[in-house]
Motif scaffolding. Structure first.
Motif, mmCIF file in Angstrom:
data_model
loop_
_atom_site.group_PDB
_atom_site.id
_atom_site.type_symbol
_atom_site.label_atom_id
_atom_site.label_comp_id
_atom_site.label_asym_id
_atom_site.label_seq_id
_atom_site.Cartn_x
_atom_site.Cartn_y
_atom_site.Cartn_z
ATOM 1 N N ASN A 262 10.768 12.285 21.642
ATOM 2 C CA ASN A 262 11.986 12.958 21.186
ATOM 3 C C ASN A 262 12.777 13.511 22.360
ATOM 4 N N GLU A 263 12.082 14.058 23.343
ATOM 5 C CA GLU A 263 12.760 14.594 24.522
ATOM 6 C C GLU A 263 13.466 13.484 25.298
ATOM 7 N N LEU A 264 12.900 12.292 25.263
ATOM 8 C CA LEU A 264 13.549 11.145 25.907
ATOM 9 C C LEU A 264 14.702 10.621 25.069
ATOM 10 N N GLY A 265 14.846 11.171 23.846
ATOM 11 C CA GLY A 265 15.962 10.779 22.990
ATOM 12 C C GLY A 265 15.612 9.758 21.942
ATOM 13 N N PHE A 266 14.337 9.406 21.787
ATOM 14 C CA PHE A 266 13.939 8.364 20.849
ATOM 15 C C PHE A 266 13.281 8.951 19.610
ATOM 16 N N ASP A 267 13.516 8.304 18.479
ATOM 17 C CA ASP A 267 12.877 8.686 17.225
ATOM 18 C C ASP A 267 11.756 7.715 16.893
ATOM 19 N N ILE A 268 10.760 8.218 16.188
ATOM 20 C CA ILE A 268 9.616 7.400 15.774
ATOM 21 C C ILE A 268 9.839 6.880 14.361
ATOM 22 N N GLY A 269 9.733 5.568 14.192
ATOM 23 C CA GLY A 269 9.837 4.991 12.857
ATOM 24 C C GLY A 269 8.518 5.118 12.117
ATOM 25 N N GLU A 270 7.457 4.807 12.797
ATOM 26 C CA GLU A 270 6.109 4.944 12.242
ATOM 27 C C GLU A 270 5.132 4.960 13.409
ATOM 28 N N MET A 271 3.879 5.309 13.148
ATOM 29 C CA MET A 271 2.878 5.351 14.201
ATOM 30 C C MET A 271 1.570 4.776 13.672
ATOM 31 N N SER A 272 1.016 3.840 14.413
ATOM 32 C CA SER A 272 -0.261 3.239 14.043
ATOM 33 C C SER A 272 -1.386 4.014 14.730
ATOM 34 N N ILE A 273 -2.320 4.535 13.916
ATOM 35 C CA ILE A 273 -3.435 5.325 14.447
ATOM 36 C C ILE A 273 -4.743 4.672 14.021
#
Length: 431
Positions: A262-273
Motif C-alpha cells: 500500500n505504501e508503494l501505492g499498490f492494492d491487493i486483489g487477493e492473496m494466496s496463503i
C-alpha cells in the motif's frame, strides 16, 4: 463529411470535420496549430484545438492508427496511465485525389511535459533520476497488466509533477502488445527483460544526445542514470510479485506485506496463503491489482483526482488536520470534508488567476506545505498561512513556467487560448 473521410471515435466531435484533413499535416496552417513542446517522433505530429481541448494529431498508416487507437482503449480500461484516445481519421486525400496518411488523434494531457521540457538550461542529476524512477513505475504497471511496450523511452513518455517526484504516462503505444491472462502472468520473463533492456539503451542514448548538445549538467553519467531504471524496476517488481515464506509465529508479516505494498501505492486483489504439512511454515503470494491505492482513497474521501504521491501528501495533511482540529474521533468522511473546505480549497482559491496555469492545484498545495516547512525551519517558529502564501506566490510560483499548456521548445503556430474567469480572492483574507 467529405465522401472519402472515415472517422472512428467513441464519441464523435463535430469540430473534427473543421480541421484541414485534405492538407498534409506538416503543411497545416498556423491558425490550426497550438504551440506545445513535443518529444522526438518518427512521425509528423502537430497539436491543435478541438472543442476547447488540445489534441495531438499524428500521421501514420491506417492499420497502425487503428491498432494504436484500440490499444489505448484497452490500456484505459485497465486504468494504466496513458494518453486518452479521441479518433482515427482515415481515407484522407488532397483536393487532387492524392492519398494522405491516416491520423491518430489523442487528447493532450494537461500539466504534462515531454522530458526535454522539464528543464530550462541543463538537466540536473536529481531530475534525471526522478524521471527514470517514474518510468520504472510505469513499466512495472504496464507489465503487471500484461502489456509489452516494445519501444520504452523517455521520448515516448509524458511526465506530470507529483509532489516532488514525477508521474509517467505512456504516449506512444504503436509497438505495444497486450498479453492478458487469467493468472495475471501475461508476459514472459524474456519479454519483460527485453523491454527493460530497450529502456536502458534508449534512455542512455537520449541522455547522451542531451550531453552532446550541452543540455546535461556536469556530473550526470548517462549510462549510470540509464542503469537506474533496471535496479528501480527490479526492486519494485520484486516487491509486488515475489513469494514470501516465513514461520507461523511470524504471521504478522502478512499484514506488513500488505502495508508495504500500500505504501508503494499498490492494492491487493487477493492473496494466496499456503502452510506446509507440519504447520511450521507459511508462504504468501499477493496478487496486486493495480497502483493508485492513495489516489482511490483520496477520491473516495474528497473527490479529488490527483497523482499517487500527491494523494499520499494530501492524505498526510488530512491526518494532521484531524489532530490539529481535534477531529480524530469524527468519521473520516466528515473530517475530510472539513479539511477540503477549510484547508485545501482556500489555498487553491488564493492563487491569482493569472498564475493558475503554472501548476495543477494538488501540486500547488504540496508546494505551499513544503514552503511553509522551509520558512518555519528557518525561523524556528510557526508562520501564518497568509504570510506563507504571500512568500510562495511572489518568490516561487510567479517565476515558474506555465505547465497547463507549457510553452517551449515550440512547435509551429499560435498559442493556445487562455480561458477567462472571475478574479481569485485576495490571499490576505485568509486566517
Amino acid at each position: 463529411m467529405p465522401e472519402s473521410l472515415r472517422i472512428t471515435a467513441a464519441e464523435f466531435d463535430q469540430s473534427l470535420l473543421a480541421l484541414p484533413w485534405k492538407v498534409p499535416l506538416e503543411q497545416w496552417p498556423a491558425s490550426t496549430i497550438v504551440k506545445l513542446p513535443k518529444g522526438i517522433s518518427r512521425h509528423v505530429v502537430r497539436f491543435s484545438e478541438l472543442s476547447g481541448q488540445i489534441v495531438a494529431v499524428k500521421e501514420t498508416t491506417s492499420a497502425m492508427a487503428q491498432r494504436e487507437y484500440e490499444m489505448l482503449g484497452s490500456l484505459q480500461r485497465l486504468d494504466v496511465p496513458c494518453v486518452r484516445r479521441v479518433a482515427v481519421v482515415a481515407g484522407r486525400t488532397t483536393p487532387d485525389g492524392e492519398p494522405l496518411p491516416a491520423a491518430l488523434v489523442t487528447a493532450h494531457l494537461s500539466f504534462s511535459m515531454p522530458y526535454r521540457a522539464l528543464f530550462t538550461h541543463a538537466l540536473r542529476p536529481g531530475t534525471a533520476t526522478r524521471l527514470v524512477d517514474a518510468l520504472a513505475v510505469l513499466l512495472v504497471r504496464l507489465h503487471n497488466v500484461g502489456f509489452y511496450w516494445g519501444d520504452v523511452s523517455l521520448s515516448n513518455t509524458l511526465f506530470r509533477r507529483d509532489a516532488g517526484a514525477f508521474a509517467a504516462y505512456l504516449v506512444d503505444a504503436e509497438t505495444g502488445e497486450l498479453h492478458e491472462s487469467a493468472t495475471g502472468d501475461g508476459l514472459t520473463d524474456g519479454q519483460r527483460e527485453h523491454d527493460l533492456d530497450l529502456a536502458r539503451t534508449n534512455i542512455a542514448g537520449e541522455l547522451m544526445d542531451l550531453a552532446a548538445s550541452g543540455r546535461l549538467e556536469g556530473g550526470v553519467d548517462p549510462v549510470a542514470v540509464a542503469d537506474g531504471i533496471v535496479s528501480a524496476y527490479r526492486a519494485l517488481w520484486s516487491a509486488i510479485r515475489d513469494q514470501e515464506t516465513f514461520s507461523v509465529s511470524e504471521s504478522w508479516r502478512i499484514t506488513e506485506r500488505v502495508r508495504r505494498l500500500n505504501e508503494l501505492g499498490f492494492d491487493i486483489g487477493e492473496m494466496s496463503i499456503e502452510t506446509v504439512a507440519d504447520g511450521t511454515r507459511v508462504s504468501i503470494q499477493p496478487k496486486v491489482v493495480d497502483a493508485g491505492h492513495h489516489q482511490r482513497r483520496l477520491i473516495r474521501l474528497t473527490g479529488l483526482d490527483v497523482e499517487e504521491n500527491q494523494a499520499r501528501r494530501l492524505l498526510n495533511d488530512l491526518d494532521e488536520f484531524r489532530v490539529r482540529s481535534g477531529r480524530t474521533e469524527d468519521e473520516e468522511e466528515l473530517a475530510a470534508h472539513e479539511w477540503l473546505t477549510q484547508a485545501f480549497e482556500p489555498v487553491v482559491r488564493a492563487i491569482p488567476f493569472e498564475l493558475r496555469a503554472k501548476l495543477e492545484p494538488a501540486e500547488v498545495y504540496h508546494q505551499v506545505l513544503e514552503h511553509r516547512w522551509h520558512l518555519e525551519e528557518k525561523r524556528e517558529a510557526s508562520v501564518p498561512l497568509a504570510e506563507v502564501l504571500s512568500s510562495y506566490i511572489q518568490d516561487v510560483l510567479r517565476h515558474r513556467r506555465d505547465e497547463a499548456t507549457i510553452m517551449g521548445p515550440l512547435t509551429e503556430g499560435v498559442t493556445a487560448p487562455v480561458p477567462t474567469s472571475s478574479p481569485a480572492p485576495d490571499w490576505r483574507d485568509l486566517v
